[in-house]
Design a protein around this motif. Structure first.
Motif, PDB file in Angstrom:
ATOM      1  N   GLY A  14       0.825  -1.204   0.000  1.00  0.00           N
ATOM      2  CA  GLY A  14       0.000   0.000   0.000  1.00  0.00           C
ATOM      3  C   GLY A  14       0.860   1.255   0.000  1.00  0.00           C
ATOM      4  N   ILE A  15       1.556   1.490   1.122  1.00  0.00           N
ATOM      5  CA  ILE A  15       2.445   2.652   1.263  1.00  0.00           C
ATOM      6  C   ILE A  15       3.815   2.134   1.665  1.00  0.00           C
ATOM      7  CG2 ILE A  15       2.905   4.789   2.501  1.00  0.00           C
ATOM      8  CD1 ILE A  15      -0.161   4.994   2.953  1.00  0.00           C
ATOM      9  N   TYR A  16       4.826   2.459   0.876  1.00  0.00           N
ATOM     10  CA  TYR A  16       6.207   2.050   1.123  1.00  0.00           C
ATOM     11  C   TYR A  16       7.011   3.316   1.382  1.00  0.00           C
ATOM     12  CZ  TYR A  16      10.810  -0.017   0.283  1.00  0.00           C
ATOM     13  OH  TYR A  16      12.110  -0.439   0.407  1.00  0.00           O
ATOM     14  N   SER A  17       7.604   3.419   2.568  1.00  0.00           N
ATOM     15  CA  SER A  17       8.351   4.616   2.949  1.00  0.00           C
ATOM     16  C   SER A  17       9.777   4.237   3.307  1.00  0.00           C
ATOM     17  CB  SER A  17       7.669   5.289   4.148  1.00  0.00           C
ATOM     18  OG  SER A  17       8.459   6.339   4.650  1.00  0.00           O
ATOM     19  N   GLU A  18      10.738   4.855   2.637  1.00  0.00           N
ATOM     20  CA  GLU A  18      12.146   4.596   2.934  1.00  0.00           C
ATOM     21  C   GLU A  18      12.883   5.912   3.102  1.00  0.00           C
ATOM     22  OE1 GLU A  18      15.976   2.133   1.176  1.00  0.00           O
ATOM     23  OE2 GLU A  18      13.993   1.807   0.320  1.00  0.00           O
ATOM     24  N   ASN A  19      13.564   6.040   4.243  1.00  0.00           N
ATOM     25  CA  ASN A  19      14.339   7.248   4.545  1.00  0.00           C
ATOM     26  C   ASN A  19      13.474   8.502   4.411  1.00  0.00           C
ATOM     27  OD1 ASN A  19      16.681   8.581   5.330  1.00  0.00           O
ATOM     28  ND2 ASN A  19      17.312   8.936   3.226  1.00  0.00           N
TER      29      ASN A  19
ATOM     30  N   LEU B 134       7.549   1.063   6.837  1.00  0.00           N
ATOM     31  CA  LEU B 134       8.514   2.134   7.020  1.00  0.00           C
ATOM     32  C   LEU B 134       9.897   1.518   7.193  1.00  0.00           C
ATOM     33  CD1 LEU B 134       5.850   3.622   7.646  1.00  0.00           C
ATOM     34  CD2 LEU B 134       7.059   4.864   9.413  1.00  0.00           C
ATOM     35  N   ILE B 135      10.860   1.988   6.413  1.00  0.00           N
ATOM     36  CA  ILE B 135      12.251   1.545   6.500  1.00  0.00           C
ATOM     37  C   ILE B 135      13.122   2.783   6.676  1.00  0.00           C
ATOM     38  CG2 ILE B 135      14.150   0.385   5.296  1.00  0.00           C
ATOM     39  CD1 ILE B 135      11.986  -1.117   3.672  1.00  0.00           C
TER      40      ILE B 135
ATOM     41  N   VAL C 130       2.071  -8.576   6.550  1.00  0.00           N
ATOM     42  CA  VAL C 130       1.571  -7.841   7.712  1.00  0.00           C
ATOM     43  C   VAL C 130       0.803  -6.593   7.297  1.00  0.00           C
ATOM     44  CG1 VAL C 130       3.460  -8.657   9.167  1.00  0.00           C
ATOM     45  CG2 VAL C 130       3.689  -6.481   8.001  1.00  0.00           C
ATOM     46  N   GLY C 131      -0.018  -6.102   8.214  1.00  0.00           N
ATOM     47  CA  GLY C 131      -0.733  -4.861   7.971  1.00  0.00           C
ATOM     48  C   GLY C 131       0.182  -3.653   8.035  1.00  0.00           C
ATOM     49  N   LEU C 132       0.980  -3.564   9.119  1.00  0.00           N
ATOM     50  CA  LEU C 132       1.876  -2.430   9.339  1.00  0.00           C
ATOM     51  C   LEU C 132       3.219  -2.955   9.796  1.00  0.00           C
ATOM     52  CD1 LEU C 132       2.594   0.591   9.814  1.00  0.00           C
ATOM     53  CD2 LEU C 132       1.563   0.338  12.072  1.00  0.00           C
ATOM     54  N   GLN C 133       4.300  -2.508   9.147  1.00  0.00           N
ATOM     55  CA  GLN C 133       5.640  -2.941   9.523  1.00  0.00           C
ATOM     56  C   GLN C 133       6.538  -1.734   9.746  1.00  0.00           C
ATOM     57  OE1 GLN C 133       7.318  -6.085   7.160  1.00  0.00           O
ATOM     58  NE2 GLN C 133       9.414  -5.427   7.576  1.00  0.00           N
ATOM     59  N   LEU C 134       7.138  -1.659  10.942  1.00  0.00           N
ATOM     60  CA  LEU C 134       8.145  -0.648  11.254  1.00  0.00           C
ATOM     61  C   LEU C 134       9.490  -1.362  11.250  1.00  0.00           C
ATOM     62  CD1 LEU C 134       6.330   1.220  14.172  1.00  0.00           C
ATOM     63  CD2 LEU C 134       6.273   1.731  11.725  1.00  0.00           C
ATOM     64  N   SER C 135      10.260  -1.183  10.189  1.00  0.00           N
ATOM     65  CA  SER C 135      11.515  -1.910  10.005  1.00  0.00           C
ATOM     66  C   SER C 135      12.679  -1.192  10.662  1.00  0.00           C
ATOM     67  CB  SER C 135      11.779  -2.121   8.513  1.00  0.00           C
ATOM     68  OG  SER C 135      10.824  -3.002   7.979  1.00  0.00           O
ATOM     69  N   ASP C 136      13.870  -1.714  10.422  1.00  0.00           N
ATOM     70  CA  ASP C 136      15.089  -1.207  11.049  1.00  0.00           C
ATOM     71  C   ASP C 136      15.211   0.313  10.933  1.00  0.00           C
ATOM     72  OD1 ASP C 136      15.756  -3.803  11.661  1.00  0.00           O
ATOM     73  OD2 ASP C 136      16.969  -4.058   9.857  1.00  0.00           O
TER      74      ASP C 136
ATOM     75  N   ILE D  11       0.634  -5.993  13.219  1.00  0.00           N
ATOM     76  CA  ILE D  11       1.734  -5.034  13.355  1.00  0.00           C
ATOM     77  C   ILE D  11       3.015  -5.807  13.621  1.00  0.00           C
ATOM     78  CG2 ILE D  11       2.696  -3.098  14.649  1.00  0.00           C
ATOM     79  CD1 ILE D  11      -0.119  -2.250  15.381  1.00  0.00           C
ATOM     80  N   ALA D  12       4.074  -5.497  12.858  1.00  0.00           N
ATOM     81  CA  ALA D  12       5.405  -6.068  13.088  1.00  0.00           C
ATOM     82  C   ALA D  12       6.377  -4.918  13.321  1.00  0.00           C
ATOM     83  CB  ALA D  12       5.845  -6.903  11.891  1.00  0.00           C
ATOM     84  N   VAL D  13       7.066  -4.941  14.471  1.00  0.00           N
ATOM     85  CA  VAL D  13       7.968  -3.844  14.851  1.00  0.00           C
ATOM     86  C   VAL D  13       9.379  -4.404  14.992  1.00  0.00           C
ATOM     87  CG1 VAL D  13       8.450  -2.040  16.532  1.00  0.00           C
ATOM     88  CG2 VAL D  13       6.079  -2.672  16.035  1.00  0.00           C
ATOM     89  N   TYR D  14      10.323  -3.863  14.204  1.00  0.00           N
ATOM     90  CA  TYR D  14      11.717  -4.286  14.237  1.00  0.00           C
ATOM     91  C   TYR D  14      12.637  -3.122  14.590  1.00  0.00           C
ATOM     92  CZ  TYR D  14       9.621  -8.168  11.732  1.00  0.00           C
ATOM     93  OH  TYR D  14       8.819  -9.218  11.374  1.00  0.00           O
TER      94      TYR D  14
END
Length: 176
Positions: A75-80, A101-102, A121-127, A147-150
């Motif tokens: 859906g929404i891919y956010s990097e930096n 979010l990456i 996953v629905g929402l992922q907060l990556s490294d 929700i997956a939080v890393y």
């Protein structure tokens, strides 16, 4: 109007995209809307059957408001990308992640409905995605987790989580 295989790329700041539909942009390298700038508003856009709905790359202070995502890869891919507000969107029947979010910090994700990720996953907060406030979302029926939080330093509160493949508990507050 309806656009097929559209690739709007924002290279200027302060752009407003409002009230149109983008569909059938299935090529892996294509995004419906690719944002490479700051202070933009994307609202009331329908994104249907695309590889990625909105791709934020090295962008800040953007508003993603009241959009509809259906049957996209992500859906929404956010990097930096930092200090963005993602609110009041409907993200439905996505193949991979509703929102990811990456290396993106201090974003707000609120009042969204994120449901039915088929493979992830629905929402992922990556490294290195810290300082994000996730609140008042309905996140449900995702294949692995809602929700997956890393990453650390995020505030996740007042969300309604239900019916994921991995058995999320109904928690209203999580500090990561």
């Amino acid at each position: 109007g309806v656009q097929t295989c559209a690739l709007p790329i924002f290279i200027s700041d302060n752009v407003v995209i409002n009230k149109f539909t983008i569909q059938n942009s299935q090529r892996e390298e294509y995004s419906c809307i690719k944002v490479l700038s700051n202070n933009n508003i994307i609202k009331n856009v329908n994104m249907i059957y695309n590889s990625v709905g909105i791709n934020l790359i090295s962008s800040s202070n953007n508003l993603i408001l009241n959009n509809y995502f259906l049957k996209n890869g992500d859906g929404i891919y956010s990097e930096n990308s930092n200090n963005n507000l993602i609110t009041e969107n409907i993200i439905d029947n996505i193949q991979f992640r509703g929102i990811i979010l990456i290396e993106s910090i201090e974003n707000t994700i609120s009042y969204n409905h994120i449901m039915k990720s088929e493979l992830s996953v629905g929402l992922q907060l990556s490294d290195y995605s810290s300082g994000t406030h996730v609140h008042h979302n309905v996140i449900s029926e995702n294949k692995h987790r809602n929700i997956a939080v890393y990453s650390n330093g995020n505030l996740i509160e007042f969300n309604e989580l239900k019916f994921s493949g991995m058995g999320d508990r109904k928690s209203t507050r999580l500090n990561s």
